[in-house]
Design an enzyme around this catalytic site. Structure first.
Site, mmCIF file in Angstrom:
data_model
loop_
_atom_site.group_PDB
_atom_site.id
_atom_site.type_symbol
_atom_site.label_atom_id
_atom_site.label_comp_id
_atom_site.label_asym_id
_atom_site.label_seq_id
_atom_site.Cartn_x
_atom_site.Cartn_y
_atom_site.Cartn_z
ATOM 1 C CE LYS A 1 -23.055 4.751 0.634
ATOM 2 N NZ LYS A 1 -22.437 5.701 1.874
ATOM 3 C CB SER B 1 -31.283 -1.422 -6.890
ATOM 4 O OG SER B 1 -32.323 -2.174 -6.103
ATOM 5 C CB ALA B 2 -32.022 -0.426 -1.671
ATOM 6 C CE1 TYR B 3 -24.269 1.215 1.443
ATOM 7 C CE2 TYR B 3 -23.058 0.412 -0.538
ATOM 8 C CZ TYR B 3 -23.203 1.113 0.642
ATOM 9 O OH TYR B 3 -21.876 1.276 1.318
ATOM 10 C CB SER B 4 -25.839 0.685 -6.067
ATOM 11 O OG SER B 4 -25.209 -0.600 -5.591
#
Ligand code: ZN
Length: 656
Positions: free
Chosen positions: A557, A551-554
């Site tokens: 982005k 979740s942190a990455y997605s």
């Protein structure tokens, strides 16, 4: 000027005339005030055996395209002397025919094209001939009483030739004027508004005569006590610079880079009260016109774009005044600008070319002031300069000018440029002719790329102030900004929402989202003056196809994608395109070590190869693939695309 002749060095050449010719040619080439970037030429007459073993009298003459500073034996073309002398006796000969005949008289057809001054060299009855465009000699001749002053300097020891076009007409003129000349009492030939010839039966005599005559001209100028202007504290206006470079690029019809020079001498000249009058009389020597056009654009307090457009109108008028119907008008853009308060700016399709013009300008502004101190800077007539600019040989060169590269003259900024996709983007952009500010947190970025087209800048993109500093530095380095590849980011560790470290979330937001917004904020004021400006943001396949634990990455982005869509809406009216790329796993980057790859492949029950090509096309995505797409998106192919999300993932069944 001091003689650089060294007996030991000369001894290494033995009695080989060509080796000695190379040696003293390079000595001349070392002095920028004698020859600049391919200017000047030298020759030696010698006997050589041809293919059949027959002895031939030849003239080894500098080949065009070679620079005296770095010339080698291969840079000289051996041309049959008898044919050159025969040509000298002709009444008329077109320069195109002259070049062809010279080529046909060459011993080795693979040697470079002989200099256009070959016939002139052949006429001079000495073994060695040295020709330069000495600043001092030319500055003295570029005055109202130039001829008289040359006589004051040299007395009767030199032959003075009024200006005529280089090439056959000049050779013919010298042929006529030297009939019955007492060569033994002639120390050299001064070509008004052009340069100096010396000669001798050995390399040292010819070279040292040259230095001696130039030194006399220099001492003459020194005695006049002329002060060259200098100034401190240039104003900086990077927006103005990018506006200027944008306006010049638009008039020229291709992107150019700009080099701003604001050292004491450049600024001193730019600030001269009558600079507009001084700078617009013409070139130091006529051959400079190819690099600098006859005159620069002189900026004043009105709109920069309007002044560049005015220049174009005036250039067109100049062309019409002087041209015949056979000629094609060159582009209408200036090659340099005088910017009072700021310095001097040169333009070119690459920084290399812009720096060459800048060197020529350095010498020109000094000569202008010297000549002005000797009664007035007076150059050749407009007609003479035009004839040189539109010389048939120069027009022919133009017709077969080198291949134009897709992103030539474009200026890009790439973040995360040290490795992986960022690095591949820098390499691909440079290969297509762009100039790149390569930005990375790794301090090695400053030495990572060897190309003159790349400048490395260290920057932590999570620091907004640092971002502004590197964006400004990129504009300072190349004159503007057209392409931003916002690529820097991090993979955060896999953590489910329930157990996520706050730091993981914050870090991903800072680097994968906020830093891109800050970069755009800093870049947009410059981009709006750019040429087909574009922003390419590095998204992720995780946006359309997220996975658990990311979740942190997605989310960051996904936010980045939304930022791009809004930016496309906000900037479209100003012509700035904003698009997002969604690459899937690109395995040839530092994070994908063999160990990580094996672990991940195993967890899916796949072999490494299967894992790498786990997509619809069963193909592996490399950094180079992504970089190629970035270049395409920065090119005309995507000129009508904005606000788009483009995947590069081999096809994903969760998205399709
Ligand atoms: Zn010349």
């Amino acid at each position: 000027m001091k003689s650089l002749w060294n007996d030991q060095e000369a001894l290494k050449c033995g009695n080989d005339p060509l080796k000695l010719r190379v040696y003293t040619s390079r000595l001349l080439g070392k002095e920028a005030s004698l020859v600049l970037h391919g200017g000047g030429n030298t020759s030696v007459k010698a006997q050589v055996k041809d293919f059949f073993g027959d002895v031939q009298d030849v003239l080894y003459i500098k080949g065009s395209g070679w620079d005296l500073a770095t010339i080698e034996a291969a840079g000289f073309a051996a041309v049959k002397l008898s044919l050159l002398k025969k040509m000298a006796a002709l009444k008329t000969l077109s320069d195109t025919d002259m070049v062809r005949e010279q080529r046909s008289a060459m011993l080795d057809p693979n040697a470079p094209n002989p200099s256009v001054e070959a016939i002139l060299h052949a006429i001079i009855p000495f073994k060695f001939v040295d020709h330069s465009h000495s600043d001092a000699v030319v500055a003295i001749t570029n005055t109202p009483n130039g001829r008289k002053r040359i006589e004051e300097v040299y007395g009767k020891r030199v032959l003075i030739i009024p200006y005529v076009m280089p090439g056959f007409v000049l050779a013919r003129k010298i042929f006529e004027m030297t009939q019955g000349l007492d060569w033994e009492n002639c120390a050299g030939i001064v070509l008004l508004n052009h340069g100096l010839f010396t000669f001798g039966d050995d390399a040292k005599t010819s070279y040292e005569n040259h230095i001696r005559l130039v030194t006399q001209a220099e001492s003459y100028i020194k005695k006049q006590g002329i002060v060259i202007a200098t100034a401190k504290k240039a104003k900086e206006d990077l927006l103005g610079l990018s506006q200027l470079r944008g306006a010049v690029s638009r008039v020229q019809g291709v992107a150019v880079v700009a080099h701003l020079k604001n050292d004491g001498a450049s600024l001193g000249f730019a600030n001269l009260p009558k600079v507009a009058k001084l700078a617009t009389r013409g070139t130091l020597t006529p051959d400079h016109v190819i690099r600098t056009k006859p005159i620069p654009v002189v900026l004043s307090s009105s709109s920069i774009s309007l002044m560049v457009q005015d220049y174009a109108i005036n250039y067109k008028e100049y062309f019409k005044r002087n041209a015949n119907e056979k000629l094609t008008c060159l582009d209408l853009a200036p090659r340099w600008a005088v910017w009072p308060g700021h310095g001097l700016v040169s333009f070119g399709p690459s920084i290399k070319e812009a720096l060459i013009s800048s060197d020529i300008i350095d010498h020109t502004i000094e000569a202008i002031q010297r000549a002005e101190g000797m009664g007035g800077w007076k150059v050749l007539s407009e007609k003479d300069i035009f004839e040189m600019e539109y010389w048939e040989l120069e027009q022919a060169k133009l017709a077969k000018a080198g291949r134009f590269m897709g992103l030539q003259g474009k200026i890009a900024l790439v973040t995360g440029a040290f490795s992986g996709i960022g690095r591949a983007c820098v390499e691909s952009l440079v290969a297509q002719g762009a100039h790149v500010a390569a930005v990375d947190i790794n301090p090695l970025i400053t030495t990572q790329f060897k190309s003159q087209q790349v400048r490395g800048f260290v920057c932590d993109v999570s620091d907004s102030k640092a971002i502004q500093i590197v964006v400004d530095a990129a504009v300072r380095a190349f004159g503007g900004l057209d392409i931003v590849v916002s690529n820097a980011g991090i993979f955060t560790p896999s953590e489910n929402i329930v157990s996520m470290n706050e730091a993981t979330w914050e870090k991903s937001m800072a680097l994968n989202l906020t830093s891109h917004q800050r970069l755009m904020k800093a870049a947009i004021p410059y981009l709006v003056h750019g040429i087909d400006p574009t922003v390419i943001l590095m998204g992720s396949k995780n946006v359309p196809a997220p996975g658990p634990g990311a979740s942190a990455y997605s989310v960051a982005k996904a936010g980045l994608t939304q930022l791009a869509r809004v930016a496309a809406l906000e900037l479209g009216a100003q012509g700035v395109r904003v698009n997002v790329l969604h690459p899937n796993q690109v395995f040839d980057t530092a994070i994908w070590t063999d160990e990580v790859l094996q672990k991940r492949a195993k967890s899916y029950g796949l072999s490494v190869e299967e894992y790498k090509t786990n997509n619809i096309l069963k193909t592996e995505i490399t950094s180079k693939d992504v970089a190629n797409l970035v270049c395409a998106m920065a090119s005309k192919v995507f000129a009508k695309t904005t606000g788009a999300q483009i995947p590069i993932d081999g096809g994903n069944d969760r998205v399709i």
